[in-house]
Write an enzyme that holds these catalytic residues in place. Structure first.
Site, PDB file in Angstrom:
ATOM      1  N   ARG A 110       0.933   6.163   4.643  1.00 27.78           N
ATOM      2  CA  ARG A 110      -0.178   6.087   5.595  1.00 27.78           C
ATOM      3  C   ARG A 110       0.185   6.773   6.901  1.00 27.78           C
ATOM      4  O   ARG A 110       1.334   7.156   7.129  1.00 27.78           O
ATOM      5  CB  ARG A 110      -0.532   4.626   5.879  1.00 27.78           C
ATOM      6  CG  ARG A 110       0.651   3.815   6.405  1.00 27.78           C
ATOM      7  CD  ARG A 110       0.204   2.554   7.102  1.00 27.78           C
ATOM      8  NE  ARG A 110       1.282   1.645   7.432  1.00 27.78           N
ATOM      9  CZ  ARG A 110       2.125   1.798   8.443  1.00 27.78           C
ATOM     10  NH1 ARG A 110       2.028   2.868   9.232  1.00 27.78           N
ATOM     11  NH2 ARG A 110       3.070   0.903   8.686  1.00 27.78           N
TER      12      ARG A 110
ATOM     13  N   ARG B 221      -6.366   0.667   3.949  1.00 24.99           N
ATOM     14  CA  ARG B 221      -5.299   1.273   3.161  1.00 24.99           C
ATOM     15  C   ARG B 221      -4.939   0.450   1.926  1.00 24.99           C
ATOM     16  O   ARG B 221      -4.512   1.014   0.918  1.00 24.99           O
ATOM     17  CB  ARG B 221      -4.061   1.502   4.024  1.00 24.99           C
ATOM     18  CG  ARG B 221      -3.482   0.266   4.700  1.00 24.99           C
ATOM     19  CD  ARG B 221      -2.306   0.647   5.600  1.00 24.99           C
ATOM     20  NE  ARG B 221      -1.753  -0.483   6.342  1.00 24.99           N
ATOM     21  CZ  ARG B 221      -2.195  -0.891   7.530  1.00 24.99           C
ATOM     22  NH1 ARG B 221      -3.204  -0.262   8.100  1.00 24.99           N
ATOM     23  NH2 ARG B 221      -1.623  -1.910   8.139  1.00 24.99           N
TER      24      ARG B 221
ATOM     25  N   HIS C  34       0.839  -1.206   0.000  1.00 25.20           N
ATOM     26  CA  HIS C  34       0.000   0.000   0.000  1.00 25.20           C
ATOM     27  C   HIS C  34       0.875   1.257   0.000  1.00 25.20           C
ATOM     28  O   HIS C  34       2.097   1.201   0.179  1.00 25.20           O
ATOM     29  CB  HIS C  34      -0.899   0.002   1.236  1.00 25.20           C
ATOM     30  CG  HIS C  34      -0.132  -0.070   2.522  1.00 25.20           C
ATOM     31  ND1 HIS C  34       0.564   0.991   3.050  1.00 25.20           N
ATOM     32  CD2 HIS C  34       0.089  -1.102   3.372  1.00 25.20           C
ATOM     33  CE1 HIS C  34       1.161   0.645   4.170  1.00 25.20           C
ATOM     34  NE2 HIS C  34       0.898  -0.635   4.389  1.00 25.20           N
TER      35      HIS C  34
END
Length: 428
Positions: A42, A108, A39
């Site tokens: 974040r 995410r 991903h």
């Protein structure tokens, strides 16, 4: 035409044979792709106890994809478009028959997959549903976390993996040395960050580093104790802890080996024409740094560096001019430079399909669910431990019964009883 004589039939025969040969040989072509990526950027998964950057200070709370993470994956999607759509391997417009997308059941990774697809398949032609929105919805499939053996195998119960991990913690010499070398540092870290002194060192270091890494990436002020030296030391401990999850042949098989096995099965079916739908050309997995680290470990391509945001491993199956099949594994871990080819041990370049199978077969579990169960030796060990524990409990219970009896007799001043000389601390 008459001047052609006897040479024309011979020439036509040679031309025919040559054309047939070209038709059989063909050009080198990409046949199938499996790829997995981490991903994007974040917020931290958690804060350390003394952290001023609590969950309410992050726009969407902990562990959520940021706008920078969305941009990173749109960029990756654009790269994948140039690699697979522009050459004609995939259609210019989205086709549900050609691509399949899977994600872990985490916000995410689901959002990263969607951002990635926005760069890979911006709508065009009759797929434009709103001229003001250069995006179209594309399905992303997922499995519950506790059942996702491909992308989050550590979260799926596996007694064998748990036992091997406990043995690793107790016996691994490198881990023991690391703990000894960082004993004083860890005590300081617990004071600085507010952790309990009996916390697990690697887990604590990883959570602390993750929080500091995210805060640094988002231009937040780090605590005074988080000097460059402390930051680098935490990063080293965090990276060691990540790859330690998959160290050893057996634990690697039970983690990264499951995803590697799925990739091998997909390319085998694509090669043999036995896919459920032969129009399928690419399977995409949206996952985590641990997923990529586990796959690296299973393939033997570990470089000792934590997979960065939006890093991507691509396993590509080619059909060569000769009609044989070869496999290439590519890694994109820096968006500013082209991806580079990974060298799988036992798989030279070019690496034939069979060589790739031979190089990876020992890293893939034939039946993970079966291998996760404890073997006869393991069960015998547990039974012995349980028997010893039960025996100790029985002895303790008998001792308590005898002791209580002695106390009662002593109180009655039974001088003839063998317990007359027992001294009890609470009677002094």
């Amino acid at each position: 035409m008459a001047a052609c004589g006897r040479t024309c039939p011979v020439f036509l025969l040679i031309l025919t044979v040559f054309c047939v040969f070209l038709g059989v040989q063909g050009e080198r072509s990409l046949q199938f792709v499996s790829l997995v990526y981490r991903h994007g950027d974040r917020s931290p998964v958690l804060a350390f106890p003394n952290d001023k950057n609590t969950e309410d200070t992050w726009p969407q709370g902990f562990g959520q994809l940021s706008q920078e993470g969305m941009r990173q994956h749109h960029n990756l999607g654009t790269f994948l478009k140039e690699r697979y759509v522009t050459p004609g391997f995939l259609n210019a417009s989205y086709s549900r028959y050609q691509i399949q997308v899977w994600s872990t059941d985490v916000d995410r990774t689901l959002m990263s997959a969607q951002a990635d697809l926005s760069g890979l398949y911006p709508p065009s032609g009759d797929q434009v549903w709103n001229p003001d929105i250069a995006w179209q919805p594309i399905p992303v499939h997922t499995r519950p976390v506790g059942e996702d053996v491909l992308l989050r195998p550590m979260d799926v119960p596996c007694p064998k993996y748990s036992k091997l991990t406990e043995e690793f913690k107790l016996t691994d010499p490198e881990l023991k040395k690391l703990e000894e070398d960082n004993k004083e540092f860890f005590q300081q870290l617990c004071t600085w960050a507010g952790w309990q002194p009996d916390a697990d060192m690697l887990t604590t270091a990883d959570l602390t580093f993750d929080a500091l890494f995210c805060e640094k990436a988002h231009n937040r002020t780090l605590p005074a104790w988080a000097t460059p030296e402390v930051y680098a030391r935490l990063q080293k401990l965090s990276t060691f802890g990540m790859f330690a999850l998959f160290s050893g042949k057996e634990r690697s098989r039970l983690t990264g080996g499951t995803l590697l096995g799925a990739m091998v099965q997909n390319m085998t079916q694509a090669k043999d024409g036995t896919l459920p739908d032969n129009r399928l050309r690419l399977i995409m997995y949206s996952a985590h740094d641990t997923t990529l680290a586990a796959l690296h470990t299973a393939m033997g391509t570990v470089n000792g560096i934590q997979p960065p945001y939006a890093s991507c491993i691509m396993v590509e199956l080619y059909r060569e001019d000769s009609g044989d099949h070869t496999v290439e594994v590519w890694y994109r871990n820096d968006s500013s430079v082209p991806p580079y080819q990974l060298k799988v041990p036992g798989c030279p370049h070019p690496c034939s399909y069979q060589q790739f199978l031979n190089a990876t077969k020992d890293a893939i579990p034939a039946d993970r669910a079966k291998e996760c169960q404890l073997g006869i030796t393991d069960i015998w060990t547990i039974q012995v431990i349980a028997g010893v524990a039960a025996g100790a409990f029985i002895v303790l219970l008998i001792g308590i019964v005898v002791l209580v009896g002695c106390v009662r007799r002593y109180r009655r001043r039974d001088q003839g009883n063998y317990c007359v000389n027992v001294s009890l601390p609470w009677q002094h």
